[in-house]
Design a protein around this motif. Structure first.
Motif, PDB file in Angstrom:
ATOM      1  N   SER A 127       0.828  -1.211   0.000  1.00  0.00           N
ATOM      2  CA  SER A 127       0.000   0.000   0.000  1.00  0.00           C
ATOM      3  C   SER A 127       0.859   1.256   0.000  1.00  0.00           C
ATOM      4  CB  SER A 127      -0.947  -0.010   1.204  1.00  0.00           C
ATOM      5  OG  SER A 127      -0.213   0.008   2.401  1.00  0.00           O
ATOM      6  N   ILE A 128       2.000   1.220   0.682  1.00  0.00           N
ATOM      7  CA  ILE A 128       2.911   2.371   0.652  1.00  0.00           C
ATOM      8  C   ILE A 128       3.471   2.581  -0.750  1.00  0.00           C
ATOM      9  CG2 ILE A 128       5.131   3.214   1.510  1.00  0.00           C
ATOM     10  CD1 ILE A 128       4.450   1.814   4.168  1.00  0.00           C
ATOM     11  N   ILE A 129       3.876   1.501  -1.408  1.00  0.00           N
ATOM     12  CA  ILE A 129       4.397   1.599  -2.775  1.00  0.00           C
ATOM     13  C   ILE A 129       3.314   2.088  -3.729  1.00  0.00           C
ATOM     14  CG2 ILE A 129       5.299   0.238  -4.707  1.00  0.00           C
ATOM     15  CD1 ILE A 129       6.724  -1.492  -2.651  1.00  0.00           C
ATOM     16  N   ALA A 130       2.079   1.602  -3.569  1.00  0.00           N
ATOM     17  CA  ALA A 130       0.986   2.039  -4.437  1.00  0.00           C
ATOM     18  C   ALA A 130       0.681   3.521  -4.229  1.00  0.00           C
ATOM     19  CB  ALA A 130      -0.260   1.202  -4.170  1.00  0.00           C
ATOM     20  N   LEU A 131       0.750   4.008  -2.994  1.00  0.00           N
ATOM     21  CA  LEU A 131       0.513   5.423  -2.751  1.00  0.00           C
ATOM     22  C   LEU A 131       1.614   6.297  -3.338  1.00  0.00           C
ATOM     23  CD1 LEU A 131      -0.892   5.414   0.881  1.00  0.00           C
ATOM     24  CD2 LEU A 131      -2.108   5.949  -1.231  1.00  0.00           C
ATOM     25  N   ILE A 132       2.851   5.837  -3.272  1.00  0.00           N
ATOM     26  CA  ILE A 132       3.949   6.586  -3.898  1.00  0.00           C
ATOM     27  C   ILE A 132       3.755   6.632  -5.413  1.00  0.00           C
ATOM     28  CG2 ILE A 132       6.432   6.530  -4.374  1.00  0.00           C
ATOM     29  CD1 ILE A 132       6.793   5.434  -1.545  1.00  0.00           C
ATOM     30  N   GLY A 133       3.394   5.502  -6.012  1.00  0.00           N
ATOM     31  CA  GLY A 133       3.143   5.472  -7.454  1.00  0.00           C
ATOM     32  C   GLY A 133       1.968   6.341  -7.852  1.00  0.00           C
ATOM     33  N   LEU A 134       0.913   6.357  -7.050  1.00  0.00           N
ATOM     34  CA  LEU A 134      -0.237   7.211  -7.344  1.00  0.00           C
ATOM     35  C   LEU A 134       0.145   8.676  -7.236  1.00  0.00           C
ATOM     36  CD1 LEU A 134      -3.274   7.323  -7.960  1.00  0.00           C
ATOM     37  CD2 LEU A 134      -3.650   7.334  -5.491  1.00  0.00           C
ATOM     38  N   GLY A 135       0.952   9.008  -6.241  1.00  0.00           N
ATOM     39  CA  GLY A 135       1.427  10.383  -6.111  1.00  0.00           C
ATOM     40  C   GLY A 135       2.266  10.812  -7.298  1.00  0.00           C
ATOM     41  N   MET A 136       3.113   9.907  -7.789  1.00  0.00           N
ATOM     42  CA  MET A 136       3.914  10.228  -8.977  1.00  0.00           C
ATOM     43  C   MET A 136       3.032  10.427 -10.204  1.00  0.00           C
ATOM     44  SD  MET A 136       7.202   7.723  -8.563  1.00  0.00           S
ATOM     45  CE  MET A 136       7.864   8.101 -10.175  1.00  0.00           C
ATOM     46  N   LEU A 137       1.991   9.593 -10.334  1.00  0.00           N
ATOM     47  CA  LEU A 137       1.093   9.740 -11.478  1.00  0.00           C
ATOM     48  C   LEU A 137       0.322  11.059 -11.423  1.00  0.00           C
ATOM     49  CD1 LEU A 137      -0.358   6.142 -11.832  1.00  0.00           C
ATOM     50  CD2 LEU A 137       1.182   7.310 -13.392  1.00  0.00           C
ATOM     51  N   ILE A 138      -0.159  11.422 -10.253  1.00  0.00           N
ATOM     52  CA  ILE A 138      -0.910  12.676 -10.115  1.00  0.00           C
ATOM     53  C   ILE A 138       0.007  13.867 -10.343  1.00  0.00           C
ATOM     54  CG2 ILE A 138      -2.127  14.124  -8.441  1.00  0.00           C
ATOM     55  CD1 ILE A 138      -3.360  11.550  -7.345  1.00  0.00           C
ATOM     56  N   TYR A 139       1.233  13.817  -9.805  1.00  0.00           N
ATOM     57  CA  TYR A 139       2.187  14.906 -10.014  1.00  0.00           C
ATOM     58  C   TYR A 139       2.493  15.078 -11.496  1.00  0.00           C
ATOM     59  CZ  TYR A 139       6.586  17.436 -10.017  1.00  0.00           C
ATOM     60  OH  TYR A 139       7.573  18.334 -10.274  1.00  0.00           O
ATOM     61  N   PHE A 140       2.739  13.970 -12.195  1.00  0.00           N
ATOM     62  CA  PHE A 140       3.071  14.068 -13.613  1.00  0.00           C
ATOM     63  C   PHE A 140       1.866  14.486 -14.437  1.00  0.00           C
ATOM     64  CE2 PHE A 140       4.297  12.519 -17.814  1.00  0.00           C
ATOM     65  CZ  PHE A 140       5.580  13.055 -17.896  1.00  0.00           C
ATOM     66  N   LEU A 141       0.668  14.129 -13.991  1.00  0.00           N
ATOM     67  CA  LEU A 141      -0.540  14.487 -14.725  1.00  0.00           C
ATOM     68  C   LEU A 141      -0.792  15.993 -14.697  1.00  0.00           C
ATOM     69  CD1 LEU A 141      -3.103  13.431 -16.219  1.00  0.00           C
ATOM     70  CD2 LEU A 141      -4.185  13.356 -13.982  1.00  0.00           C
ATOM     71  N   PHE A 142      -0.575  16.623 -13.549  1.00  0.00           N
ATOM     72  CA  PHE A 142      -0.893  18.035 -13.410  1.00  0.00           C
ATOM     73  C   PHE A 142       0.298  18.954 -13.629  1.00  0.00           C
ATOM     74  CE2 PHE A 142      -4.394  16.148 -10.930  1.00  0.00           C
ATOM     75  CZ  PHE A 142      -5.433  16.675 -11.672  1.00  0.00           C
ATOM     76  N   SER A 143       1.479  18.424 -13.921  1.00  0.00           N
ATOM     77  CA  SER A 143       2.624  19.278 -14.211  1.00  0.00           C
ATOM     78  C   SER A 143       2.860  19.296 -15.715  1.00  0.00           C
ATOM     79  CB  SER A 143       3.856  18.758 -13.493  1.00  0.00           C
ATOM     80  OG  SER A 143       4.223  17.501 -14.000  1.00  0.00           O
ATOM     81  N   LYS A 144       3.729  20.193 -16.110  1.00  0.00           N
ATOM     82  CA  LYS A 144       4.083  20.273 -17.535  1.00  0.00           C
ATOM     83  C   LYS A 144       5.336  19.449 -17.763  1.00  0.00           C
ATOM     84  CE  LYS A 144       2.168  24.837 -18.130  1.00  0.00           C
ATOM     85  NZ  LYS A 144       2.427  26.219 -18.433  1.00  0.00           N
ATOM     86  N   ASN A 145       5.170  18.229 -18.151  1.00  0.00           N
ATOM     87  CA  ASN A 145       6.250  17.290 -18.426  1.00  0.00           C
ATOM     88  C   ASN A 145       7.157  17.108 -17.209  1.00  0.00           C
ATOM     89  OD1 ASN A 145       7.657  15.450 -19.875  1.00  0.00           O
ATOM     90  ND2 ASN A 145       8.762  16.928 -21.142  1.00  0.00           N
ATOM     91  N   GLY A 146       6.547  17.067 -16.031  1.00  0.00           N
ATOM     92  CA  GLY A 146       7.293  16.834 -14.811  1.00  0.00           C
ATOM     93  C   GLY A 146       7.906  18.074 -14.205  1.00  0.00           C
ATOM     94  N   LYS A 147       7.613  19.250 -14.750  1.00  0.00           N
ATOM     95  CA  LYS A 147       8.187  20.499 -14.237  1.00  0.00           C
ATOM     96  C   LYS A 147       7.081  21.523 -14.058  1.00  0.00           C
ATOM     97  CE  LYS A 147      12.414  19.622 -16.689  1.00  0.00           C
ATOM     98  NZ  LYS A 147      13.086  19.810 -17.944  1.00  0.00           N
ATOM     99  N   TYR A 148       7.241  22.371 -13.060  1.00  0.00           N
ATOM    100  CA  TYR A 148       6.268  23.422 -12.833  1.00  0.00           C
ATOM    101  C   TYR A 148       6.776  24.803 -13.257  1.00  0.00           C
ATOM    102  CZ  TYR A 148       2.878  20.595 -10.375  1.00  0.00           C
ATOM    103  OH  TYR A 148       1.932  19.683 -10.070  1.00  0.00           O
TER     104      TYR A 148
END
Length: 55
Positions: free
Chosen positions: A32-53
């Protein structure tokens, strides 16, 4: 693109580990910890511009 793939693999791998409870009691917790880290990475990449703000 690599960040998106890494987040997806972490999310799916963690979700699979969450279901593997026949080994010991700590494996679903780690999954569950690994899944939450992966979900956080997906959400961060989804709302950023190619991984950068920055511009």
């Amino acid at each position: 693109m690599e960040n998106l793939l890494a987040g997806g693999f972490l999310f799916v791998g963690g979700a699979i580990l969450m279901l593997a409870n026949e080994y010991s009691n700590w494996v679903p917790v780690v999954g569950s910890i690994i899944a939450l880290i992966g979900l956080g990475m997906l959400i961060y990449f989804l709302f950023s511009k190619n991984g950068k703000y920055d511009d």
